[in-house]
Scaffold this active site. Structure first.
Site, PDB file in Angstrom:
ATOM      1  N   SER A 170       6.986  -4.857   2.276  1.00 25.01           N
ATOM      2  CA  SER A 170       5.753  -4.169   2.170  1.00 25.01           C
ATOM      3  C   SER A 170       5.522  -3.187   3.255  1.00 25.01           C
ATOM      4  CB  SER A 170       4.454  -5.047   1.862  1.00 25.01           C
ATOM      5  OG  SER A 170       3.396  -4.065   2.000  1.00 25.01           O
ATOM      6  N   SER A 171       4.968  -2.192   3.160  1.00 25.81           N
ATOM      7  CA  SER A 171       4.573  -1.462   4.615  1.00 25.81           C
ATOM      8  C   SER A 171       3.545  -2.011   5.284  1.00 25.81           C
ATOM      9  CB  SER A 171       3.856  -0.030   4.186  1.00 25.81           C
ATOM     10  OG  SER A 171       5.096   0.600   3.070  1.00 25.81           O
ATOM     11  N   GLY A 199      12.882  -1.589   0.172  1.00 24.18           N
ATOM     12  CA  GLY A 199      12.194  -1.272  -0.972  1.00 24.18           C
ATOM     13  C   GLY A 199      12.270  -0.123  -1.685  1.00 24.18           C
ATOM     14  N   HIS A 200      11.705   0.829  -0.874  1.00 17.92           N
ATOM     15  CA  HIS A 200      11.847   2.265  -1.083  1.00 17.92           C
ATOM     16  C   HIS A 200      13.123   2.707  -1.301  1.00 17.92           C
ATOM     17  CE1 HIS A 200       7.600   1.869   1.142  1.00 17.92           C
ATOM     18  NE2 HIS A 200       7.490   2.489   0.030  1.00 17.92           N
TER      19      HIS A 200
END
Ligand code: PAF
Length: 279
Positions: free
Chosen positions: A185-186, A36-37
């Site tokens: 997500s992290s 995502g990042h």
């Protein structure tokens, strides 16, 4: 990739680049980078000349000290990933570099910070705006990139930009999902194998709403999706709302007008959020 750790270094560097006519694209993160990042970095690369990513686990946006403590910090792996996608600059400050001990921050956000995530995490969005404002001040971005995964955060930052009349464009980038639909997500690393399977219920509840959008009333869609989630094993529902896309009020969306469905749920100790835009 340049790694800069102080406000003066990043500020001098970005100002110098801007003097040469370069556009700065900025991707603020708290690290534990995933695809995502990386998609945000790639988009920033397409839309600007110099890409600055920041990694800073911001203490003021955590209202639970345990959550702050256990937030993953795989910095070497993060740096390797940023180098692999040819990010230009990493801003990597320590807490002391960003905050003095007696700081106060309060920004009127027209209540956007007090609903949904803000209700569950009081003060969270004040902490987010506090740090994002500082990061904007030191990185001088022309465009800043944020993931749709934290939809309410994007609306809050948009509100801050309007209220403070900041000269930065915001770009919201689509959610990147695992093959089975779970939003990246992290926090996903904290899910046990069983919870990982159970977590799919969030995405499924949103898909259920999407399929019914325009066919059933907002109330019925919300009720059915909430019941589905409540019956799903391992899921402790925080909220499921269908809201107006900008002010996130849940009393205004009408069938046939754009809206956003937002969901939050806990699996064991891990809290997940997800959302979907409804045309
Ligand atoms: O979305 C995040 O990772 C954080 O909330 C942000 C925007 C980097 C501010 O700390």
């Amino acid at each position: 990739m340049k790694i800069l750790r102080t406000r003066s270094e990043i500020s001098a560097y970005t100002l110098q680049q801007k003097q040469q006519g370069k556009r700065i694209g900025f991707v603020p993160t708290m690290g534990a980078l995933h695809q995502g990042h990386i998609s945000l970095i790639n988009l920033a690369k397409n839309k600007s000349d110099v890409v600055v990513c920041s990694i800073f686990v911001n203490p003021t946006q955590f209202n639970d000290p345990k959550d702050l403590e256990k937030y993953p910090r795989p910095i070497e792996h993060d740096i390797a990933q940023l180098e692999a996608v040819a990010c230009d600059v990493l801003f990597l400050p320590e807490v002391e570099e960003m905050y003095s001990s007696d700081e106060k921050w309060e920004l009127a956000l027209d209540g956007l910070d007090e609903i949904l995530e803000g209700k569950h995490r009081p003060g969270h969005y004040q902490g987010v705006t506090q740090i994002v404002f500082k990061l904007f001040q030191y990185t001088h971005p022309d465009i800043a990139f944020f993931g749709q995964k934290d939809y309410q955060q994007v609306m809050v930052i948009e509100k801050m930009v309007q209220k403070l009349k900041l000269a930065v464009a915001l770009e919201m980038c689509p959610i990147i999902r695992e093959a089975d639909g779970l939003a990246m997500s992290s926090r996903n690393v904290h899910l046990s194998p069983t919870e990982r399977v159970q977590s799919l219920a969030l995405y499924q509840s949103l898909m259920q709403i999407k399929e019914g959008w325009g066919k059933k009333s907002v109330e019925i869609l919300k009720q059915e999706a909430t019941e589905f989630l409540e019956k799903s094993p391992g899921i402790n529902v925080g909220y499921l709302e269908i809201c107006a896309p900008k002010d996130l009020q849940n009393n205004s969306p009408k069938e046939g007008t754009p809206a956003v469905a937002l969901v939050a749920a806990s699996l064991g100790q891990t809290r997940l959020i997800d959302n979907i835009l409804l045309p």
